[in-house]
Write a protein that holds these residues in place. Structure first.
Motif, short mmCIF file in Angstrom:
data_model
loop_
_atom_site.label_atom_id
_atom_site.label_comp_id
_atom_site.label_asym_id
_atom_site.label_seq_id
_atom_site.Cartn_x
_atom_site.Cartn_y
_atom_site.Cartn_z
N LEU A 112 -5.55 2.86 -0.11
CA LEU A 112 -4.96 2.33 -1.33
C LEU A 112 -4.31 3.37 -2.21
O LEU A 112 -3.57 3.03 -3.12
CB LEU A 112 -6.00 1.57 -2.14
CG LEU A 112 -6.61 0.38 -1.38
CD1 LEU A 112 -7.72 -0.23 -2.20
CD2 LEU A 112 -5.56 -0.64 -1.03
N THR A 151 0.81 -1.21 0.00
CA THR A 151 0.00 0.00 0.00
C THR A 151 0.85 1.26 0.00
O THR A 151 0.39 2.33 0.36
CB THR A 151 -0.96 0.00 1.20
OG1 THR A 151 -0.18 -0.17 2.38
CG2 THR A 151 -2.00 -1.08 1.10
N ARG A 181 -4.37 -5.84 0.07
CA ARG A 181 -5.23 -4.76 -0.42
C ARG A 181 -6.72 -5.01 -0.15
O ARG A 181 -7.44 -4.09 0.21
CB ARG A 181 -5.00 -4.51 -1.91
CG ARG A 181 -3.69 -3.84 -2.19
CD ARG A 181 -3.56 -3.57 -3.70
NE ARG A 181 -2.37 -2.78 -3.95
CZ ARG A 181 -2.35 -1.46 -3.93
NH1 ARG A 181 -3.43 -0.78 -3.68
NH2 ARG A 181 -1.24 -0.81 -4.16
N SER A 185 -8.71 -2.58 2.81
CA SER A 185 -9.73 -1.63 2.38
C SER A 185 -11.13 -2.08 2.79
O SER A 185 -12.13 -1.47 2.38
CB SER A 185 -9.66 -1.41 0.87
OG SER A 185 -9.92 -2.62 0.18
N ALA A 209 -11.22 3.96 1.01
CA ALA A 209 -10.38 3.20 0.08
C ALA A 209 -9.27 4.06 -0.49
O ALA A 209 -8.14 3.60 -0.66
CB ALA A 209 -11.23 2.62 -1.05
N CYS A 264 -11.40 -0.29 7.86
CA CYS A 264 -11.62 1.16 7.77
C CYS A 264 -12.22 1.71 9.06
O CYS A 264 -11.80 2.76 9.54
CB CYS A 264 -12.51 1.48 6.58
SG CYS A 264 -11.70 1.26 4.99
#
Length: 155
Positions: A154, A24, A119, A123, A150, A128
């Motif tokens: 990312l 990331t 990933r 996300s 996101a 989150c």
């Protein structure tokens, strides 16, 4: 950014574990310190304070070990246990020694690093929420034009 102890919370010192995930790029988490405070029932508990950062934006998050455990359980349910990093084990007897808390801080920082490596997992709505990306997204939006979780994770 340095965390400010909450009222009635005593900082325990800085943990120097900083991890940035290759997958990331410039997203990472650094454990800042542990804090001893009271939970909603008046019991003494330990909080792990860590800084989440993406580029120039950063924010601090306070979590108890039980919060990490709850996140781990949700991720195992959503992605399968084999796809979720190993969480440091629970202790049968409460241990608040400085040595133990430093080791646990390091292990939790590594757990966060492993989460940020994947990933799809990093996300996820669960991660989150745990990293408070909504608040971080607002901070980043004012600094860098990033508006969603996101995008925070990312890039």
């Amino acid at each position: 950014m340095h965390p400010r102890p909450a009222e009635g919370v005593e900082p325990r010192g800085r943990e120097q574990s900083t991890f940035a995930s290759d997958a990331t790029a410039d997203v990472g988490a650094a454990v800042q310190c542990t804090e001893v405070g009271q939970d909603g029932h008046g019991r003494t508990v330990t909080f792990f304070v860590f800084e989440v950062y993406k580029g120039a934006a950063s924010w601090c998050v306070r979590r108890r070990y039980s919060d990490f455990n709850a996140l781990w359980l949700k991720l195992c349910e959503a992605y399968g246990r084999q796809n979720v990093p190993i969480l440091p084990p629970k202790q049968l007897v409460k241990n608040e020694s400085e040595e133990f808390l430093e080791k646990r801080s390091h292990l939790l920082a590594h757990f966060l690093y492993e989460l940020l490596e994947d990933r799809a997992v990093c996300s996820s709505p669960e991660v989150c929420a745990f990293l408070e990306c909504e608040a971080g997204a607002h901070l980043a939006a004012s600094n860098a034009g990033i508006a969603t979780c996101a995008a925070i994770l990312l890039g």
